[in-house]
Design an enzyme around this catalytic site. Structure first.
Site, mmCIF file in Angstrom:
data_model
loop_
_atom_site.group_PDB
_atom_site.id
_atom_site.type_symbol
_atom_site.label_atom_id
_atom_site.label_comp_id
_atom_site.label_asym_id
_atom_site.label_seq_id
_atom_site.Cartn_x
_atom_site.Cartn_y
_atom_site.Cartn_z
ATOM 1 N N ASN A 80 3.173 33.741 -47.160
ATOM 2 C CA ASN A 80 3.050 34.333 -45.827
ATOM 3 C C ASN A 80 2.102 33.570 -44.912
ATOM 4 O O ASN A 80 2.345 33.462 -43.711
ATOM 5 C CB ASN A 80 2.571 35.782 -45.963
ATOM 6 C CG ASN A 80 2.038 36.335 -44.666
ATOM 7 O OD1 ASN A 80 2.780 36.663 -43.750
ATOM 8 N ND2 ASN A 80 0.708 36.413 -44.556
ATOM 9 N N TYR A 147 4.685 23.641 -35.774
ATOM 10 C CA TYR A 147 5.159 24.918 -36.306
ATOM 11 C C TYR A 147 6.660 24.866 -36.603
ATOM 12 O O TYR A 147 7.106 25.241 -37.688
ATOM 13 C CB TYR A 147 4.842 26.038 -35.318
ATOM 14 C CG TYR A 147 5.034 27.424 -35.880
ATOM 15 C CD1 TYR A 147 4.168 27.921 -36.852
ATOM 16 C CD2 TYR A 147 6.063 28.241 -35.440
ATOM 17 C CE1 TYR A 147 4.334 29.201 -37.370
ATOM 18 C CE2 TYR A 147 6.242 29.521 -35.938
ATOM 19 C CZ TYR A 147 5.375 29.994 -36.909
ATOM 20 O OH TYR A 147 5.545 31.256 -37.421
ATOM 21 N N LYS A 151 8.299 25.073 -40.404
ATOM 22 C CA LYS A 151 9.172 26.192 -40.758
ATOM 23 C C LYS A 151 10.575 25.709 -41.128
ATOM 24 O O LYS A 151 11.229 26.288 -42.011
ATOM 25 C CB LYS A 151 9.228 27.211 -39.616
ATOM 26 C CG LYS A 151 7.921 27.975 -39.417
ATOM 27 C CD LYS A 151 7.479 28.687 -40.686
ATOM 28 C CE LYS A 151 6.213 29.520 -40.491
ATOM 29 N NZ LYS A 151 5.754 30.164 -41.730
ATOM 30 N N VAL A 182 6.058 39.313 -34.168
ATOM 31 C CA VAL A 182 5.149 40.318 -34.723
ATOM 32 C C VAL A 182 3.816 40.270 -33.983
ATOM 33 O O VAL A 182 3.311 39.191 -33.649
ATOM 34 C CB VAL A 182 4.930 40.078 -36.227
ATOM 35 C CG1 VAL A 182 4.176 41.256 -36.853
ATOM 36 C CG2 VAL A 182 6.264 39.872 -36.955
#
Length: 243
Positions: A80, A147, A151, A182
């Site tokens: 995570n 990023y 990913k 989120v």
């Protein structure tokens, strides 16, 4: 029989939500993070800076030394922890910043997954790795090169490992999950990036102002429900917003 969850970045944000949700449902939760988790419930905490990838092996080996292969029914690793990295065009990012972000977001999950597979190799229980990925793996955002790249790497790792483990008796199931947008510290960092460094910043401000962000608790509940219902099939890449 024990159900065990090992989660990185379990001290805050989505990791904290996942820790609480799995613990509430009877899991023994073990968090790996740089700082200690809020002591709201019982779990085990191991401090590790995932950018210092050479320190990961000793931590994971220590964790497994306190687990029992005979009494473990399920063991899950959730990769995570992640970092948005420096938000800027690549030509304005230093080599040190590049190295740090790729280590945290991609090399650390590779190392953790490798150790998890190796150390649980002969365990008869159900074994699973859940990678928290992002829609940024397939949607390029200007100024998010670190990023997006990391990913995309996580998703390819998921695809490759799922093929490798499919050939092994009682292999590890590997899944990537896109949690949606989120409400975490990462989103706060995005919204506070100057427009000259990130052209799409207004879009993320609008998400926040219009109440379009998921809470970590909401996403954690969705992920646990998918896991509990057996919908996290080996090699799948799932966007929780589409489920």
């Amino acid at each position: 029989m024990d159900n065990v969850l090992i989660v990185t970045g379990g001290n805050k944000g989505l990791g904290f939500g996942l820790s609480k949700e799995y613990h509430k449902n009877g899991y023994r939760v073990i968090s790996i993070s740089r700082s200690n988790i809020q002591k709201l419930y019982e779990l085990e905490q191991y401090n590790c800076d995932l950018s210092k990838t050479e320190t990961i092996e000793s931590v994971v080996t220590e964790i497994f030394s306190h687990l029992d292969r005979e009494t473990t029914k399920k063991i899950t690793l959730i990769n995570n922890a992640g970092d948005l990295g420096t938000v800027n065009t690549l030509g304005n990012i230093s080599p040190e910043e590049i190295e740090y972000t790729i280590k945290v977001n991609l090399i650390a999950p590779l190392v953790l997954s490798s150790l998890f597979i190796k150390l649980s190799k002969d365990w008869p229980c159900k074994k699973k790795i859940i990678n928290i990925s992002s829609g940024a793996a397939v949607n390029p955002y200007e100024s998010w090169s670190l990023y997006c790249t990391s990913k995309a790497g996580i998703d390819m790792m998921t695809k490759v490992l799922s093929k490798e483990q499919k050939e092994i008796k009682n292999g590890v199931k590997i899944i990537s999950i896109y949690p949606g947008i989120v409400d975490t510290d990462m989103q706060d960092k995005v919204r506070n990036t100057p427009k000259e460094k990130f052209k799409s910043v207004q879009r993320f401000i609008d998400f926040y102002e219009h109440g379009d962000l998921f809470t970590p608790k909401q996403v954690a509940k969705k992920i646990y429900k998918l896991d509990f219902e057996g919908k996290l099939k080996n090699g799948r890449i799932l966007d929780v917003r589409n489920i």
